[in-house]
Design a protein around this motif. Sequence first.
Motif, short mmCIF file in Angstrom:
data_model
loop_
_atom_site.label_atom_id
_atom_site.label_comp_id
_atom_site.label_asym_id
_atom_site.label_seq_id
_atom_site.Cartn_x
_atom_site.Cartn_y
_atom_site.Cartn_z
N LEU A 54 0.75 -1.37 0.09
CA LEU A 54 0.00 -0.09 0.06
C LEU A 54 0.80 1.32 -0.09
N VAL A 55 2.01 1.18 0.56
CA VAL A 55 2.87 2.35 0.79
C VAL A 55 3.82 2.70 -0.45
N ARG A 56 3.62 1.82 -1.23
CA ARG A 56 4.62 1.99 -2.51
C ARG A 56 4.36 3.26 -3.29
N THR A 57 5.38 4.02 -3.57
CA THR A 57 5.00 5.16 -4.51
C THR A 57 6.08 5.70 -5.33
N ASN A 58 6.09 6.35 -6.37
CA ASN A 58 7.16 7.00 -6.91
C ASN A 58 7.08 8.53 -6.55
N GLY A 59 6.08 8.89 -5.88
CA GLY A 59 5.86 10.10 -5.35
C GLY A 59 6.59 10.43 -4.08
N THR A 60 6.16 11.14 -2.93
CA THR A 60 6.78 11.73 -1.83
C THR A 60 6.00 10.92 -0.62
N LEU A 61 7.20 9.87 0.01
CA LEU A 61 6.60 9.26 1.02
C LEU A 61 6.58 9.95 2.38
N VAL A 62 5.29 10.04 3.13
CA VAL A 62 5.28 11.14 4.31
C VAL A 62 5.32 10.05 5.35
#
Length: 405
Positions: A54-62
């Motif tokens: 669920l947390v996988r992203t190519n954006g910003t991890l907050v």
Amino acid sequence: MPRPFVNWSGSLSFTPGGNAEPADEDEVRELVLRARESGTHLRPVGSGHSSSPLVRTNGTLVSLDRLTGVVHQDGDQFTVWGGTRLKALGESLYDAGLAMENLGDVDYQSIAGATATGTHGTGVRFGNLSTQVAGVRLVTGTGETLDISPNSNADLLPAARLSLGALGVVTKITIDAQPRYELRRRAWCAPVDWTLDHLAELQHTNRNMDFYWYPRSDLTQIRTMNRADDLPEGQMWVARQALESTPWTEPRELEIGPTHRTIPQDRDLRFEEIEYMLPAEAFTACFTEVRKRILNRHRRIVGWRVLVRTIAADDIWLSNAYDRPTTTIACLQNTSLPYEEYFRDMEAIFRQYGGRPHWGKKHWLTAQELRPLFPHWDDFRQARRRLDPDGVFLTPDLARLLEEA
């Protein structure tokens, strides 16, 4: 430079486009507005205990690690920052003479992450942790700060109490607590057939009860917890059965202490896990088939145990226990051993019996397969689009779960 992310078990690793650790809500709003304006994505992250992507992203991890601690107390309600770890929350409640109604097996999760994924403990009278949420404050995909409670935006509460992080960045959570108390933990081993024959009595005469089944030995370990300030029916029943039917070992007392120190257990060894929530009435048939399949096909490589727990029904839209008393089956596997073939085989059985996957653990379902399992699926999707119309929080994995039907 962006920092690589690795989850607790080590099965999920990626490098996001950036990292952020806001210190207050104003910084959260700035992050959201900047992402919305640039057409990029944000993904809030908790402790990293989840096995799902669920947390996988190519954006910003907050990260919410700087948003921790108690905001205020109002009687038996506690408002805390979303990044507060369950262990710290338990200590704060205890110091105030309070406790959470129930907890899961681990306490290093953040309260926002644990409730967003439907973390649960065990007990036929207790819902998952999200049922203890009385209110949520979040920053939406438009940068608006929104309070959601029975008195404010109440129509969104069934979505916000368990949201997968898809509605916004949860900055504060209000928890319904109760006067603190102590629990007595006991455990003993018994043949699996004895455990299944007495399962209903064990579940209904103990405050908390679960059991592990060990495929290598075909034995179970039964665990019960009851209040230490009385002698509940469950403890008397266990003592009587220990004499009358002679389980494999006598019940032994492990510890007595406050709930937040007694329920969670240390987890030194890392493992992968798949867990499905089944209608309680389907458990026996499903477990029988799971046991047979493991013994016949997977016993050689199964290095860990199978855990069985219970959850009370609730009315939260994406809750795995929505509108039905639930019994769960979780298959655990050492991180050093292969798991995917084994877990996929178990998932096929769970699905035959109407199982719903745990959001924070391994599963391979997509929106097309998930939608029939949740009566308010479309209501949640409408709420998500209302609070995040530009998809600021819609990572590829969330899109696969929620939108690609």
